[in-house]
Every structure is written in structure tokens, then in C-alpha cells.
Scaffold this active site. Structure first.
Site: not given
Length: 627
Positions: A8-9, A103, A105, A319, A321
Site C-alpha cells: 500500500e505504501k 493494508d 481492510d 495496524y 485502523r
């Protein structure tokens, strides 16, 4: 190339590459690791374009164009992400297998899957789910990757969320601005507008609140067989203090009369002592962490998320979130290593707290795999807290680590005693407690909340030595803080009238998700609809006018909460994306008709709150930002 990991990043990509076998070599936008390559996005590198990308006429804010519904949804590369997208495309052509390492989610699934779909990927694709980036967790999860197809529903739910937000924002911002507002562009959002209404209603309650005096009765009693003149005679104060308005004493004269009539009365005293347990506070979810940080660390919701993300990327916590306070059972094996890391922290208070935890015990109620969905509670990793972090990062880590320690400590055990006596059908009570075993409160350094009462026997005859009314005054609710607003966004069921929807909402998320709620608050502040005044959220004139004059479906939480439930059904495979979009289209038709019918009857007016950046512009018309 054997596997192409798409993270993701960049920070997540580096954490993956470090734990892959083989020599490492950095490239432009990727890392070679043996026969594998790790590349990354920068969050969403594709975006949904404005309406004029579908039809040039749709650039104009004209009611005749509404509803704007794209015939086929488009995505476009973000301006600053085009080079990285080309890198991913080149690497994808060389890969035998692809790994979605977004991530864990809905958004993480979506932002990588949308890139793969945009680039026409036909390679076998797996899913890597990382709730933490420490080496042990990364290596463990690399060994049990799953087929990415299993998460197709999660991707579809992400698309549903994005499309619903686009449709509501682009259509209704234009419709409301052109029909009900003369001076300002009015931004309507699927989540932001009901959130604005929560703040406006709370401010209305406070500002329109009229305090009323009411009266409790305190009665001091002693055993009838004891001499009241003897200083050694135990005395007990009982109180008639009803919580419901209909049972309260509002008239002072009546309260004085009742107190006067009580003096020298006899009655029977009932005593009940019960041994109880107080569990430690739950592990942090993101909303709970934001509430804690707002109250104790004076951090905004968005800043709390940013610092929690920093700790995650530094491999110090998991993580952030998440809305789940539980852990998978398999993580019981990690307890000793995490405790060892906390004991080595560069913070004396944490080291001392760890030393006070003598016999850690993993609670089955916390380590419960059945209750863990996309991701688990926020906890420390096996990496000790280093020196050199910001004060905010240290404070947030300490809070997360302390919750972990407390979760492994025993319950506080206490004896609660309740005395009651009845006169004239009014029940007078006294409640006290005495700690038997302090349990987790010792680790937390929390003083026992003991209140010892005189030891009187059950069934004793008592005499009222004195009685008097005690004046109290009703109080309005407190203004929201960012933490308490997020709490209400998550527990929105209490504001819902529909019993069926209320029951379902109690088991699900409320308005928005843990990943989006902080941004929603920031959006409302940036547009001048609400302001933060010494930690208190207050609504502006314009924000209040919006909340007061829009259709109830736009401002009440029922509809957006129902949509969040539908998105969960899509993720679980119980609802098709097309059905969800059809519901949105019908909703748009209904609200557009309502807005046009109310033109000239309703006017949204008022000044926005002053913001540090650029707030809403005056004058409705051709505005690009609508969501």
C-alpha cells in the site's frame, strides 16, 4: 521474476522486502529481493475523475444535468503517481505471481485491486495480510498467504463505498447549492452530513437548555437500639435520588416537608453484600484510542491516527485502523516476547509497570479468533520502544503498551455493599465498596475507589436522626470533543428510531469506519461547518443552517448507517454491488425531486467558521469540489 508484491505504501514495501530471502537491490520505485520484487502504491494512485471526464457538459453546475450517473465508471492516474503506475505496469508484465499487500481492510484491498484491474492483470494473485510489520509477524504471514479471490467481496465493498460517496457528493452538493443556497457552495456527503447534524443537535441542546433545580433527600440513620448521643454509635447516610425525571422532586417545599416528616421515623434496614470483579479496560480500537488521546493527550482524531500510523510503520505497534478489541488465539504465543519488549522500553514508567505484572495470563475472552474479522486490536510488537521518538509518539505507545499489560493482569476484586430502607414508598439507598484484591489497578497505578460504610446488620431497625433536602440542578450534555464525537459516530444506534435497524446497528459500525471518521471531522472543520474551540466542537451558523434545512434522510444517521451495513453485506458476499448502486440511484432521484420542490421555500444561509486554510467559497456555481 517469481512474485511481485504490491504494498500500500513504501514503508510497508520495505518491511516486506527485508523479510524475503535473497540479496536486496533497490530500484526506481521497487526493491529486488532474490527472485521476488516488492513495489508499492502511495495510498490510492488512481482516482475517480470529475463529471466532465464523462461528459464535458457536466462541468456546469446545472440542475438539468442531474442526476449525474456515469454510464461506465472510470479511474484516472493521480498526477503525482503516474511514474509509479508505469513502474508497476512494467514489473507486472514480468511477474509469474502477484501479491496484493494492501493494508488489511476494505480500502487496502481496494487500492491494490483497482490498480491490478486497471492494468488488466491476469496473473495468479495472492493476498498478504499484515496487521504488524515486525519481522516475526511478516515472516509468519508470508508463509500463509491466501488466494486474493477470497477477498473479492471486500474489493466490491470498497468500490461501493467510493461510488456512493461520489454519487452523493457530486449530485447532491450541486442540487442543494443551486436550489437552497444563495451565498455558499454547500458540500453534501454520505458521512459528513449526518456527522455535522450530530454536532449541530448537540450544540442546539446545550444552547437551548434551561436548567431546573430538583431535590434529593438525605437521611442519616442509626440503629434504634443504640444511644444516638453516644459518639461510638455508627451512623449511615441514605439518599433518595431517583434518576428519572418523572420520579424526581422538583418542588422545594415538598422536599422540605418530606425531610421534616422523616425525622425520628423508624424502619427496617436491608443489607446486601456481593463480591464483584472489575475487568481491566479493553484493548484499544482506533475509535477508543482517539477518545483516550483526545481526553488525556489533547490530540485531535486525525493527529492520533497519524501518530498511530507512525508507530505502525516504525514496527512498534500493530495496524491502527481497526474497530476490533480482540486478538486471535494464536497470538498467545507472542505474549512473552511482547512483554519482554515492553520491559526494555526507553521509558521508566513502562518498565516499572511491566515489573509489577507478576503472573501474566492470556484471557480467553480477549484471545478469541472467532471475534476477529479484518484485523485485531492495537497492541505493541516485539520491538522495544527506542529513544528519539516524538513526545506524542512516546505517549501513544505508552497508552497502547499499558492496555496490553492490563489485559494480562487479574481482575480487581471487591465487595459491594448496598443498604436500603423504605419510607412512604420511597427507597433510600447507600452503596459502598471495599477492595479485596487490587488486580490490574496495581499495574495501572490507579488508586482504589473504595467507600467503606458502617457495618450494620441486615434487617436492623433504624431511626432517622436527621433528614434534609439537597438541591441539585439539571445539566446539559457536554459539547463534543473529537474523541466523544467519534464514539457517537460508532454507537449511532442510540439515535435511530427504527427498532429493526437499531438492533442490527448495535452489532455493526455506525457512521463511517475507523479509517474515515477522523478525516470526516477534518473535512467539516476545513469547510467551516464546525470549529474546535478549546477542545470543544461547535457548529457554525452555516453548519447549523445546513443541518436544520436539509431533508431528514440526509442528516439522520439511519440511512448512511444502513448503507454501511449493506457494504458489509457486500464484503461478506451477501449482496451484489449492482443492487447497492441501484438503491443509491433511487435515493438520488428522491432527494433531487425534494430539493427542486423546496426551491424558494427553504434557504440555507449563515457564515462558516473561520478556518486556517481556505473555507467554503461564497456564491454557488461552478465548483469542482463537491464531495
Amino acid at each position: 521474476m517469481e512474485k511481485l508484491f504490491i504494498a500500500e505504501k513504501p514503508s510497508l514495501g520495505r518491511a516486506i522486502a527485508e523479510n524475503l530471502p535473497g540479496p536486496k537491490k533497490n530500484g526506481e520505485g521497487y526493491i529486488q529481493a532474490g527472485n521476488d520484487v516488492v513495489t508499492w502504491c502511495f495510498g490510492h494512485i488512481l482516482e475517480m475523475p470529475y463529471p466532465e471526464a464523462y461528459n464535458p457538459e457536466w462541468k456546469s453546475w446545472d440542475l438539468k444535468h442531474l442526476p449525474i450517473i456515469p454510464p461506465r465508471w472510470k479511474l484516472e492516474p493521480k498526477r503525482d503517481s503516474k511514474d509509479q503506475l508505469k513502474t508497476i505496469k512494467t514489473l507486472l508484465a514480468q511477474a509469474s505471481t502477484v501479491v496484493n499487500a494492501g493494508d488489511p481492510d476494505r480500502e487496502g484491498q481496494m487500492l491494490v485491486d483497482e490498480v491490478l484491474e486497471y492494468l488488466g492483470n491476469d496473473r495468479p494473485t495472492k493476498r498478504l495480510l499484515l496487521s504488524a510489520t515486525d519481522p516475526a509477524t511478516v515472516k509468519r504471514e508470508l508463509g500463509r498467504m491466501q488466494p486474493n479471490d477470497r477477498f473479492r467481496g471486500l474489493y466490491q465493498a470498497g468500490l461501493g463505498r467510493a461510488r456512493a460517496d461520489w454519487l452523493v457528493g457530486m449530485n447532491l452538493s450541486r442540487a442543494i447549492t443551486k436550489t437552497l443556497s444563495r451565498e455558499h457552495m454547500i458540500s453534501i456527503g454520505r458521512v459528513q452530513t449526518p456527522t455535522l447534524a450530530l454536532v449541530a443537535r448537540r450544540c442546539d441542546l446545550i444552547e437551548n437548555f434551561e436548567p431546573r433545580d430538583f431535590f434529593d433527600i438525605e437521611a442519616t440513620v442509626h440503629e434504634s437500639s443504640r444511644d444516638p448521643a453516644d459518639d461510638s454509635t455508627p451512623r449511615l447516610t441514605l439518599a433518595f435520588s431517583p434518576q428519572k425525571d418523572e420520579d424526581r422532586l422538583w418542588d422545594q417545599a415538598e422536599a422540605k416537608s418530606i425531610a421534616k416528616a422523616l425525622k425520628n421515623r423508624e424502619g427496617a434496614l436491608s443489607k446486601m453484600t456481593e463480591r464483584k470483579k472489575e475487568r481491566p479496560p479493553r484493548l484499544f480500537t482506533l475509535p477508543e484510542l482517539q477518545k483516550f488521546a483526545s481526553k488525556n493527550l489533547k490530540l485531535s482524531a486525525s493527529k492520533t491516527l497519524a501518530v498511530a500510523q507512525e508507530l505502525y510503520e516504525k514496527k512498534l505497534t500493530t495496524y491502527p485502523r481497526t474497530e476490533c478489541p480482540y486478538l486471535p488465539k494464536e497470538q498467545e504465543a507472542d505474549v512473552p516476547d511482547i512483554l519482554d519488549a515492553i520491559g526494555q522500553a526507553a521509558d521508566e514508567s513502562l518498565v516499572n509497570a511491566r515489573a509489577r505484572l507478576q503472573n501474566p495470563e492470556a484471557r480467553p475472552s480477549v484471545f478469541n479468533t472467532a471475534k476477529v474479522e479484518e484485523h485485531h486490536a492495537i497492541i505493541p510488537t516485539r520491538n522495544p520502544l527506542p529513544e528519539g521518538l516524538s513526545d506524542q509518539a512516546v505517549a501513544l505507545y505508552k497508552a497502547i503498551a499499558m492496555r496490553y499489560l492490563l489485559m494480562l493482569a487479574p481482575d480487581r476484586v471487591y465487595d459491594e455493599t448496598l443498604y436500603t430502607a423504605v419510607w412512604d414508598e420511597r427507597t433510600y439507598k447507600a452503596k459502598g465498596q471495599v477492595t479485596v484484591s487490587p488486580g490490574w489497578t496495581t499495574i495501572a497505578g490507579k488508586a482504589a475507589n473504595d467507600k467503606a460504610l458502617p457495618d450494620l446488620p441486615d434487617g436492623a431497625r433504624v431511626t432517622v436522626a436527621d433528614a434534609k433536602p439537597r438541591k441539585r440542578t439539571t445539566r446539559p450534555p457536554d459539547y463534543y470533543t473529537e474523541g466523544t464525537l467519534i464514539e457517537d459516530m460508532g454507537s449511532v444506534a442510540k439515535y435511530v428510531q427504527n427498532d429493526k435497524l437499531k438492533a442490527v446497528l448495535k452489532e455493526n459500525s455506525g457512521i463511517g469506519t475507523a479509517a474515515t471518521q477522523a478525516q470526516t471531522i477534518e473535512t467539516l472543520k476545513s469547510r467551516g461547518y464546525i470549529t474546535l474551540d478549546r477542545g470543544k466542537l461547535k457548529v457554525s451558523e452555516l453548519g447549523r443552517s445546513i443541518a436544520h434545512n436539509l431533508h431528514p434522510l440526509l442528516v439522520n444517521p439511519d440511512l448512511t448507517a444502513k448503507w454501511e451495513m449493506d457494504l458489509k453485506r457486500i464484503a461478506d458476499g451477501d449482496m451484489e454491488l449492482s443492487e447497492f448502486e441501484g438503491n443509491i440511484h433511487r435515493f438520488l432521484d428522491y432527494i433531487l425531486k425534494w430539493a427542486k420542490d423546496r426551491q424558494g421555500e427553504v434557504e440555507i444561509a449563515g457564515e462558516p467558521a473561520k478556518t486556517k486554510g481556505r473555507g467554503p467559497k461564497k456564491g454557488g456555481g461552478k465548483r469542482r469540489k463537491a464531495a
